[in-house]
Scaffold this active site. Structure first.
Site, mmCIF file in Angstrom:
data_model
loop_
_atom_site.group_PDB
_atom_site.id
_atom_site.type_symbol
_atom_site.label_atom_id
_atom_site.label_comp_id
_atom_site.label_asym_id
_atom_site.label_seq_id
_atom_site.Cartn_x
_atom_site.Cartn_y
_atom_site.Cartn_z
ATOM 1 N N ASP A 72 0.811 -1.222 0.000
ATOM 2 C CA ASP A 72 0.000 0.000 0.000
ATOM 3 C C ASP A 72 0.846 1.276 0.000
ATOM 4 O O ASP A 72 0.325 2.361 0.246
ATOM 5 C CB ASP A 72 -0.928 0.005 1.235
ATOM 6 C CG ASP A 72 -2.087 -0.974 1.069
ATOM 7 O OD1 ASP A 72 -2.898 -0.767 0.155
ATOM 8 O OD2 ASP A 72 -2.152 -1.964 1.835
ATOM 9 N N CYS A 82 -4.868 10.329 -1.424
ATOM 10 C CA CYS A 82 -3.927 9.375 -0.798
ATOM 11 C C CYS A 82 -2.629 9.231 -1.580
ATOM 12 O O CYS A 82 -1.625 8.797 -1.023
ATOM 13 C CB CYS A 82 -4.504 7.972 -0.702
ATOM 14 S SG CYS A 82 -6.235 7.859 -0.584
ATOM 15 N N ARG A 117 -8.372 3.315 11.725
ATOM 16 C CA ARG A 117 -6.917 3.490 11.597
ATOM 17 C C ARG A 117 -6.333 4.503 12.584
ATOM 18 O O ARG A 117 -5.149 4.446 12.903
ATOM 19 C CB ARG A 117 -6.569 3.956 10.175
ATOM 20 C CG ARG A 117 -7.026 3.029 9.079
ATOM 21 C CD ARG A 117 -6.241 1.734 9.083
ATOM 22 N NE ARG A 117 -6.733 0.829 8.065
ATOM 23 C CZ ARG A 117 -6.346 0.856 6.796
ATOM 24 N NH1 ARG A 117 -5.454 1.728 6.396
ATOM 25 N NH2 ARG A 117 -6.847 -0.012 5.936
ATOM 26 N N ARG A 159 1.323 -1.653 7.148
ATOM 27 C CA ARG A 159 1.760 -0.355 6.632
ATOM 28 C C ARG A 159 2.723 0.378 7.571
ATOM 29 O O ARG A 159 3.229 1.451 7.216
ATOM 30 C CB ARG A 159 0.535 0.523 6.343
ATOM 31 C CG ARG A 159 -0.428 -0.105 5.340
ATOM 32 C CD ARG A 159 -1.371 0.909 4.724
ATOM 33 N NE ARG A 159 -0.621 1.951 4.042
ATOM 34 C CZ ARG A 159 -1.160 3.058 3.543
ATOM 35 N NH1 ARG A 159 -2.435 3.259 3.659
ATOM 36 N NH2 ARG A 159 -0.406 3.970 2.939
ATOM 37 N N GLU A 179 0.090 9.582 1.346
ATOM 38 C CA GLU A 179 -0.572 10.569 2.217
ATOM 39 C C GLU A 179 -0.727 10.062 3.656
ATOM 40 O O GLU A 179 -0.733 10.850 4.598
ATOM 41 C CB GLU A 179 -1.952 10.908 1.670
ATOM 42 C CG GLU A 179 -2.705 11.908 2.530
ATOM 43 C CD GLU A 179 -4.101 12.189 2.010
ATOM 44 O OE1 GLU A 179 -4.365 13.328 1.662
ATOM 45 O OE2 GLU A 179 -4.917 11.250 1.941
ATOM 46 N N ASP A 180 -0.860 8.756 3.802
ATOM 47 C CA ASP A 180 -1.114 8.226 5.142
ATOM 48 C C ASP A 180 0.107 8.257 6.051
ATOM 49 O O ASP A 180 -0.011 8.051 7.251
ATOM 50 C CB ASP A 180 -1.656 6.786 5.032
ATOM 51 C CG ASP A 180 -3.031 6.785 4.408
ATOM 52 O OD1 ASP A 180 -3.833 7.675 4.753
ATOM 53 O OD2 ASP A 180 -3.298 5.919 3.548
ATOM 54 N N HIS A 194 -11.397 6.709 5.957
ATOM 55 C CA HIS A 194 -10.674 7.856 6.502
ATOM 56 C C HIS A 194 -11.563 9.102 6.451
ATOM 57 O O HIS A 194 -12.498 9.160 5.655
ATOM 58 C CB HIS A 194 -9.428 8.156 5.646
ATOM 59 C CG HIS A 194 -8.306 7.182 5.810
ATOM 60 N ND1 HIS A 194 -7.803 6.452 4.756
ATOM 61 C CD2 HIS A 194 -7.558 6.838 6.883
ATOM 62 C CE1 HIS A 194 -6.802 5.696 5.191
ATOM 63 N NE2 HIS A 194 -6.632 5.904 6.478
HETATM 64 C C1 CIR Z 1 -5.349 1.030 2.900
HETATM 65 O O1 CIR Z 1 -6.342 0.358 3.186
HETATM 66 O O2 CIR Z 1 -4.591 1.461 3.750
HETATM 67 C C2 CIR Z 1 -5.067 1.301 1.443
HETATM 68 N N1 CIR Z 1 -5.461 0.158 0.667
HETATM 69 C C3 CIR Z 1 -5.800 2.528 0.981
HETATM 70 C C4 CIR Z 1 -5.341 3.760 1.675
HETATM 71 C C5 CIR Z 1 -6.110 4.949 1.270
HETATM 72 N N2 CIR Z 1 -5.579 6.116 1.865
HETATM 73 C C6 CIR Z 1 -6.281 7.193 2.132
HETATM 74 O O3 CIR Z 1 -7.502 7.213 1.990
HETATM 75 N N3 CIR Z 1 -5.628 8.243 2.633
#
Ligand code: CIR
Length: 252
Positions: free
Chosen positions: A60, A247, A130, A85, A65-66, A160
């Site tokens: 991922d 993201c 999360r 992650r 962004e995360d 999110h």
């Molecule tokens: C996740 O589930 O972490 C990734 N497949 C998708 C992350 C999406 N990120 C976001 O909305 N900021």
């Protein structure tokens, strides 16, 4: 105004990314093509884009962004909530240290950047699967030390915060679903995204243009009516992994 963006090329391992979307497995070649178009769109908004190489260890990791919050006072490395992650932040810390004089880090709880919406010097922090209260408090403590503020927003259905609400500057928010009824967003001029276009609520403001996913004409019309130039980007392969437009980059 934003000047720079950081993105990461998706790796082939993205096909093992976390998902609840039930839209099938991403087509890797198409995802690469869509990612290149995303970078062109950022450049068309005037940004200088740093493209990090794919990291196959983290399926991922294209969703950069995360991993960090970037503010005008410095960057803050997050503590991602999903087990697979957690290690993504290491390389992001290195690159952000070369861009910012001050880089802080969240050391307790969990927090994903997708849960943080910047409105000037105030940051809304979604409490989600999360991001927990401990992570949100750790972030708000750092923001306070830097002269900024933060407040939490409870999430019920969205992955999110920014999955369902984004700030488009000039007091506009683009919002859908549970966020349409939340009292904290009443002071904003809300552009309501229809349920059948909910994915397009995750659009991004960049220097008075708005990047929005292709194929959501009602949302595009809302954005244009509010006075922004809309730039559409194909996102189908990232949507398969619950990933939205925001993201895929850090913008500052
Ligand atoms: C996740 O589930 O972490 C990734 N497949 C998708 C992350 C999406 N990120 C976001 O909305 N900021």
């Amino acid at each position: 105004m934003f000047q720079k963006a950081i993105v990461r090329t998706p790796g082939q391992s993205m096909v093992q990314g976390i998902t609840t979307a039930e839209l099938g497995i991403p087509d890797y070649d198409l995802a690469l093509e869509q990612h290149r178009s995303y970078v062109y769109a950022l450049e068309a908004c005037g940004l200088n884009v740093t493209i990090l190489p794919a990291d196959e260890h983290y399926p991922d990791s294209t969703f950069v962004e995360d991993t960090a919050i970037v503010t005008r006072h410095g960057a803050i490395i997050t503590r991602p909530g999903a087990e697979s992650r957690k290690g993504e932040t290491t390389s992001i810390k290195t690159i952000l240290a070369s861009c910012f004089d001050v880089v802080a880090e969240i050391h307790s709880g969990s927090l994903d950047g997708g849960d943080v919406m910047m409105v000037g010097d105030h940051f809304f922090v979604g409490l989600s699967d999360r991001t927990n209260a401990e992570g949100a408090t750790a972030l708000i403590d750092i923001l306070n030390q830097w002269g900024m503020t933060g407040s939490t927003v409870n999430l019920n259905t969205m992955l999110h915060l920014k999955t369902g609400i984004v700030y488009l500057e000039r007091n506009h928010v683009l919002a859908t679903g549970e966020f349409l009824a939340k009292p904290e967003f009443v002071p904003f001029s809300v552009l309501p995204v229809d349920e059948d276009e909910a994915y397009a609520a995750n659009s991004i403001w960049i220097n008075d243009k708005v990047m929005t996913p292709a194929g959501y004409p009602k949302t595009r019309a809302l954005i244009e009516k509010a006075g922004y130039e809309a730039i559409e980007v194909e996102m189908s392969e990232f949507r398969k992994l619950d990933g939205g437009l925001s993201c895929l980059s850090l913008r500052f």
